[in-house]
Design an enzyme around this catalytic site. Structure first.
Site, PDB file in Angstrom:
ATOM      1  N   ARG A  22     -11.730  -4.337  -7.497  1.00 59.09           N
ATOM      2  CA  ARG A  22     -11.706  -5.069  -6.225  1.00 59.09           C
ATOM      3  C   ARG A  22     -13.125  -5.295  -5.704  1.00 59.09           C
ATOM      4  O   ARG A  22     -13.967  -4.395  -5.752  1.00 59.09           O
ATOM      5  CB  ARG A  22     -10.914  -4.304  -5.171  1.00 59.09           C
ATOM      6  CG  ARG A  22      -9.471  -4.013  -5.523  1.00 59.09           C
ATOM      7  CD  ARG A  22      -8.703  -3.545  -4.300  1.00 59.09           C
ATOM      8  NE  ARG A  22      -9.405  -2.487  -3.573  1.00 59.09           N
ATOM      9  CZ  ARG A  22      -9.017  -2.012  -2.390  1.00 59.09           C
ATOM     10  NH1 ARG A  22      -7.949  -2.509  -1.794  1.00 59.09           N
ATOM     11  NH2 ARG A  22      -9.694  -1.041  -1.795  1.00 59.09           N
ATOM     12  N   ASP A  52       1.595  -4.956   8.448  1.00 53.65           N
ATOM     13  CA  ASP A  52       0.435  -4.100   8.247  1.00 53.65           C
ATOM     14  C   ASP A  52      -0.777  -5.012   8.091  1.00 53.65           C
ATOM     15  O   ASP A  52      -0.853  -5.810   7.163  1.00 53.65           O
ATOM     16  CB  ASP A  52       0.644  -3.248   6.986  1.00 53.65           C
ATOM     17  CG  ASP A  52      -0.500  -2.270   6.729  1.00 53.65           C
ATOM     18  OD1 ASP A  52      -1.637  -2.538   7.171  1.00 53.65           O
ATOM     19  OD2 ASP A  52      -0.267  -1.258   6.051  1.00 53.65           O
ATOM     20  N   PHE A  90       0.851  -1.186   0.000  1.00 53.05           N
ATOM     21  CA  PHE A  90       0.000   0.000   0.000  1.00 53.05           C
ATOM     22  C   PHE A  90       0.893   1.244   0.000  1.00 53.05           C
ATOM     23  O   PHE A  90       1.858   1.322   0.771  1.00 53.05           O
ATOM     24  CB  PHE A  90      -0.939   0.008   1.203  1.00 53.05           C
ATOM     25  CG  PHE A  90      -2.024   1.034   1.084  1.00 53.05           C
ATOM     26  CD1 PHE A  90      -3.114   0.815   0.261  1.00 53.05           C
ATOM     27  CD2 PHE A  90      -1.933   2.240   1.746  1.00 53.05           C
ATOM     28  CE1 PHE A  90      -4.108   1.767   0.112  1.00 53.05           C
ATOM     29  CE2 PHE A  90      -2.925   3.205   1.608  1.00 53.05           C
ATOM     30  CZ  PHE A  90      -4.008   2.965   0.792  1.00 53.05           C
ATOM     31  N   TYR A 147     -11.221   0.819  10.093  1.00 51.85           N
ATOM     32  CA  TYR A 147     -12.386   1.239   9.300  1.00 51.85           C
ATOM     33  C   TYR A 147     -12.728   0.307   8.147  1.00 51.85           C
ATOM     34  O   TYR A 147     -13.668   0.569   7.418  1.00 51.85           O
ATOM     35  CB  TYR A 147     -12.225   2.672   8.785  1.00 51.85           C
ATOM     36  CG  TYR A 147     -10.943   2.971   8.041  1.00 51.85           C
ATOM     37  CD1 TYR A 147     -10.756   2.573   6.727  1.00 51.85           C
ATOM     38  CD2 TYR A 147      -9.926   3.685   8.661  1.00 51.85           C
ATOM     39  CE1 TYR A 147      -9.586   2.862   6.045  1.00 51.85           C
ATOM     40  CE2 TYR A 147      -8.751   3.983   7.993  1.00 51.85           C
ATOM     41  CZ  TYR A 147      -8.581   3.572   6.688  1.00 51.85           C
ATOM     42  OH  TYR A 147      -7.417   3.861   6.025  1.00 51.85           O
ATOM     43  N   LYS A 148     -11.991  -0.779   7.988  1.00 49.93           N
ATOM     44  CA  LYS A 148     -12.323  -1.745   6.933  1.00 49.93           C
ATOM     45  C   LYS A 148     -13.175  -2.866   7.542  1.00 49.93           C
ATOM     46  O   LYS A 148     -14.341  -2.655   7.858  1.00 49.93           O
ATOM     47  CB  LYS A 148     -11.046  -2.261   6.283  1.00 49.93           C
ATOM     48  CG  LYS A 148     -10.185  -1.168   5.644  1.00 49.93           C
ATOM     49  CD  LYS A 148      -8.987  -1.757   4.940  1.00 49.93           C
ATOM     50  CE  LYS A 148      -7.978  -0.695   4.536  1.00 49.93           C
ATOM     51  NZ  LYS A 148      -8.515   0.324   3.631  1.00 49.93           N
TER      52      LYS A 148
END
Length: 416
Positions: free
Chosen positions: A375, A201, A129, A226-227
């Site tokens: 995605r 991560d 990322f 938040y995912k």
């Protein structure tokens, strides 16, 4: 091939089906973007009202004590710890992923400087990322003591990139583009063999993939809430440090919340014992409080059950898309092997952005990442088997009808 009636039957006997009721999901929408932003827990609305109207409105500054605001990062950390294989009082929820990464990256380099000052290379994937790469790049530039970043082009290339000059191996457990799932234990063992430390991560795995940081021998871990953890847009991140390393150094963002005696107001910094030293400044209480609503649902299930459903959902979606869309220039980039697959599925298409926009117009919410990656995230807490089946059917209709060619789907938005 699996039929929609088969999927209805799977949903009817799904032991996790009731968890969907915890979430506010718009009627008629197929939400497959929980890997980017989780759905809102229904309880979050009342919790936000309570924090703003009562704890802040009525309690005012006294709520730091009476409402337990001061201990919220640690309390949330203990709730989250069971999802990532951490122990009691080993995790805090605080700051952002990028800030927490900076903290642990500096801490790891400080540890290595004490052990072997010649180790100055940070190894990561080129497809990691971007914020992870940017933070490492910026830190190496800031230190200007020979530190550098080594980027590898595939998971298979990581072992060969480790050597006597490696200080830190920084890897996202589930690759945000491809959904490739790394083996934390195996890669950590390789890193330790060559004297390197690992930073994991967990942004795209926490809450969707079983994780056991302590059993895997990991050194540092950071991630967002938040995912798959459904903490809300931009909700605070988390940080874990192996107890064996935690007290060796103090992290560089030595703010007052990480002081051993916060309200002693002393002119010199002394790090707090334990994971508390990884706190920095005053905490964002309203957004922290929302995280608790997202974590509450996990107390009603376990990560193994969620993983089994995740794999079944992604298997179904891959099967349906490959059967329905075989004549289109669509390439699966997510591993078929369960041991190497996270909880989202990515396909490459030459006009992936426009296809995703056309899908959103049809009520199927996925997202797009450069280059050409579509995605689709499968959150087992609330995604149904019929959602996966219907999404594949609508994708086939968009591709067959070439509706993605409409000009309104070609115009790029600021957030993809």
């Amino acid at each position: 091939m699996t039929t929609r009636d088969d999927c209805l039957a799977l949903d009817a006997r799904d032991p996790l089906a009731a968890l969907r009721e915890d979430f506010a999901l718009p009627e008629g929408l197929i939400y497959l973007d929980g890997n980017s932003l989780g759905a809102r827990p229904k309880a979050a609305l009342e919790r936000a009202r309570q924090v703003v109207a009562e704890e802040w409105g009525d309690g005012l500054v006294g709520s730091w004590n009476s409402a337990g605001w001061r201990g919220l990062p640690e309390r949330l950390g203990n709730q989250l710890a069971r999802l990532i294989g951490a122990g009691e009082d080993e995790v805090v929820v605080t700051d952002t992923t990028s800030i927490n990464l900076f903290k642990v990256l500096v801490a790891a380099l400080r540890v290595q400087a004490l052990r072997d000052p010649s180790r100055k290379v940070i190894v990561t994937e080129r497809s990691n990322f971007p914020t992870d790469i940017y933070m490492a790049e910026g830190l190496a530039d800031m230190l200007q003591q020979g530190y550098s970043l080594r980027l590898v082009d595939s998971p298979e290339a990581l072992p060969g990139a480790l050597g006597s000059d490696t200080a830190v191996v920084l890897v996202t457990q589930v690759n945000y583009k491809t959904g490739y799932l790394h083996d934390i234990g195996a890669l950590t063992a390789l890193a330790h063999e060559c004297g390197a430390l690992t930073i994991w991560d967990l942004c795209h795995s926490a809450g969707a993939v079983p994780i056991d940081l302590k059993a895997s021998g990991a050194d540092y871990a950071i991630g967002c809430t938040y995912k798959y953890l459904n903490g809300g847009p931009g909700s605070p991140a988390f940080v874990w440090v192996s107890p064996a390393l935690r007290e060796q150094v103090w992290q560089p963002l030595s703010g007052w919340w990480g002081h051993a005696r916060q309200f002693g107001m002393e002119p010199r910094y002394e790090p707090a014992p334990g994971i508390g030293r990884y706190l920095c400044g005053t905490q964002p209480i309203t957004s922290l409080a929302m995280v608790e609503c997202g974590l509450a649902t996990f107390a009603r299930t376990d990560m193994q059950a969620l993983r089994e459903k995740s794999l079944a959902l992604t298997d179904l979606f891959i099967e349906q898309v490959q059967a329905r869309c075989g004549r289109h220039p669509l390439t699966l980039v997510t591993p078929l092997e369960h041991a190497r697959r996270g909880s989202h599925v990515s396909f490459e298409h030459p006009e992936g952005y426009a296809v995703i926009q056309a899908l959103i117009d049809r009520g199927v919410i996925g997202d797009y990442r450069e280059p050409r990656i579509m995605r689709f995230g499968f959150t087992p807490l609330y995604t149904r088997f019929t959602d996966a089946w219907d999404a594949a059917r609508i994708l086939a209709e968009v591709l067959d009808g070439e509706t993605w060619r409409d000009e309104r789907f070609l115009a790029r938005k600021q957030v993809t």
